[in-house]
Write an enzyme that holds these catalytic residues in place. Structure first.
Site, PDB file in Angstrom:
ATOM      1  N   SER A  45      32.455  39.626  42.084  1.00  0.00           N
ATOM      2  CA  SER A  45      32.839  40.333  40.855  1.00  0.00           C
ATOM      3  C   SER A  45      31.955  39.927  39.682  1.00  0.00           C
ATOM      4  O   SER A  45      31.390  38.828  39.675  1.00  0.00           O
ATOM      5  CB  SER A  45      34.287  40.009  40.481  1.00  0.00           C
ATOM      6  OG  SER A  45      35.146  40.286  41.540  1.00  0.00           O
TER       7      SER A  45
HETATM    8  N1  SAH Z   1      36.528  36.441  45.094  1.00  0.00           N
HETATM    9  C1  SAH Z   1      35.248  36.764  45.671  1.00  0.00           C
HETATM   10  C2  SAH Z   1      34.923  38.242  45.691  1.00  0.00           C
HETATM   11  C3  SAH Z   1      35.655  38.879  46.764  1.00  0.00           C
HETATM   12  S1  SAH Z   1      35.162  40.456  47.362  1.00  0.00           S
HETATM   13  C4  SAH Z   1      34.117  35.992  45.013  1.00  0.00           C
HETATM   14  O1  SAH Z   1      34.357  35.253  44.061  1.00  0.00           O
HETATM   15  O2  SAH Z   1      32.978  36.128  45.491  1.00  0.00           O
HETATM   16  C5  SAH Z   1      36.648  40.770  48.264  1.00  0.00           C
HETATM   17  C6  SAH Z   1      36.818  39.932  49.491  1.00  0.00           C
HETATM   18  O3  SAH Z   1      38.085  40.215  50.032  1.00  0.00           O
HETATM   19  C7  SAH Z   1      35.802  40.263  50.595  1.00  0.00           C
HETATM   20  O4  SAH Z   1      35.113  39.122  50.972  1.00  0.00           O
HETATM   21  C8  SAH Z   1      36.678  40.826  51.712  1.00  0.00           C
HETATM   22  O5  SAH Z   1      36.197  40.505  53.005  1.00  0.00           O
HETATM   23  C9  SAH Z   1      37.999  40.135  51.430  1.00  0.00           C
HETATM   24  N2  SAH Z   1      39.156  40.818  52.026  1.00  0.00           N
HETATM   25  C10 SAH Z   1      39.398  42.141  52.121  1.00  0.00           C
HETATM   26  N3  SAH Z   1      40.566  42.364  52.751  1.00  0.00           N
HETATM   27  C11 SAH Z   1      41.075  41.145  53.052  1.00  0.00           C
HETATM   28  C12 SAH Z   1      42.249  40.714  53.731  1.00  0.00           C
HETATM   29  N4  SAH Z   1      43.139  41.569  54.234  1.00  0.00           N
HETATM   30  N5  SAH Z   1      42.453  39.396  53.875  1.00  0.00           N
HETATM   31  C13 SAH Z   1      41.556  38.488  53.394  1.00  0.00           C
HETATM   32  N6  SAH Z   1      40.433  38.845  52.753  1.00  0.00           N
HETATM   33  C14 SAH Z   1      40.185  40.150  52.588  1.00  0.00           C
END
Ligand code: SAH
Length: 229
Positions: free
Chosen positions: A76
């Site tokens: 993000s």
């Molecule tokens: N917080 C992160 C950005 C995350 S992007 C940072 O600081 O870089 C969103 C993330 O959520 C992705 O890596 C994706 O794989 C994960 N995600 C999506 N659905 C999910 C689920 N059901 N359980 C766990 N993680 C999930």
């Protein structure tokens, strides 16, 4: 261990003067954009975002924009990380659950504010990379979990705070059920690929108080652990 009083940036071998200056400029920008909480700004100041990105994104590491990471996911924009972190109103004794570890950047920021952070990711590759980054940075109060964020972490619930960093199609009730009374969850809610609303939820007994913060665009929450990567 909560290390908010340490100036850990100084001890990071992989960060350099360039990171420090670029981070300071980013903090000024966030301040101008209305982020007021000094503890949140200080937490962001002590995490060099570049170390959470692959080499081809390093030149943009301190721009206020979302960037691609491994497994087709996204880190993000710093202003969104700051806004969500501020909305969580974290106190030093808090246990925080993050859904969507991604690069680990948000978890590292949370680690500077909370007593303990549990973070869940559905891609093993991302989880392991984030784990390595945290070890490199000497951050010891974050635990990593491979799993489905829709289920949360019932064995470690309840949590004082929950942050979801992928968009849920609707308010994730199972996660809300893993909050303490008075606990806060911040979660983007809305359609995959569309505009979502960032929602702040406060649990009051069995009731949930919801406040919409702003429109956002996150990668979607996908059910289940990824079978590849
Ligand atoms: N917080 C992160 C950005 C995350 S992007 C940072 O600081 O870089 C969103 C993330 O959520 C992705 O890596 C994706 O794989 C994960 N995600 C999506 N659905 C999910 C689920 N059901 N359980 C766990 N993680 C999930």
């Amino acid at each position: 261990m909560n290390d908010i009083t340490d100036d850990s940036f100084d001890s990071w071998d992989d960060s350099n003067e360039g990171d420090r200056i670029a981070t300071a400029e980013l903090i000024l920008l966030l301040r101008r954009q209305g982020i007021r909480d000094a503890r949140v700004l200080s937490a962001l100041e002590r995490v060099p975002r570049r170390l959470f990105l692959s080499a081809n994104s390093h030149t943009l590491a301190y721009a206020d924009r979302a960037l691609p990471i491994e497994c087709g996911q996204t880190i993000s924009a710093p202003s969104i990380v700051a806004l969500m972190t501020e909305a969580l109103e974290i106190e030093p004794t808090h246990r925080v659950l993050e859904i969507g570890t991604g690069s680990g950047y948000q978890a590292a920021v949370l680690s500077k504010l909370a007593e303990h952070v549990d973070t869940m990711e559905r891609y093993r590759t991302l989880m392991e990379l984030a784990e390595q980054r945290m070890a490199t940075l000497g951050i010891t109060n974050v635990n990593f979990h491979l799993g489905d964020g829709f289920e949360g972490l019932p064995e470690k619930a309840p949590f004082d705070r929950i942050i979801v960093t992928a968009a849920a199609p609707e308010l994730p009730q199972t996660l809300a059920g893993q909050l303490v009374g008075g606990g806060i969850m911040v979660v983007p809610v809305g359609p995959s690929g569309g505009i979502q609303e960032l929602i702040k939820v406060r649990r009051r007994g069995s009731r949930l108080e919801e406040t919409a913060l702003c429109s956002v665009r996150f990668v979607p929450m996908v059910p289940g652990v990824a079978s590849r990567l």
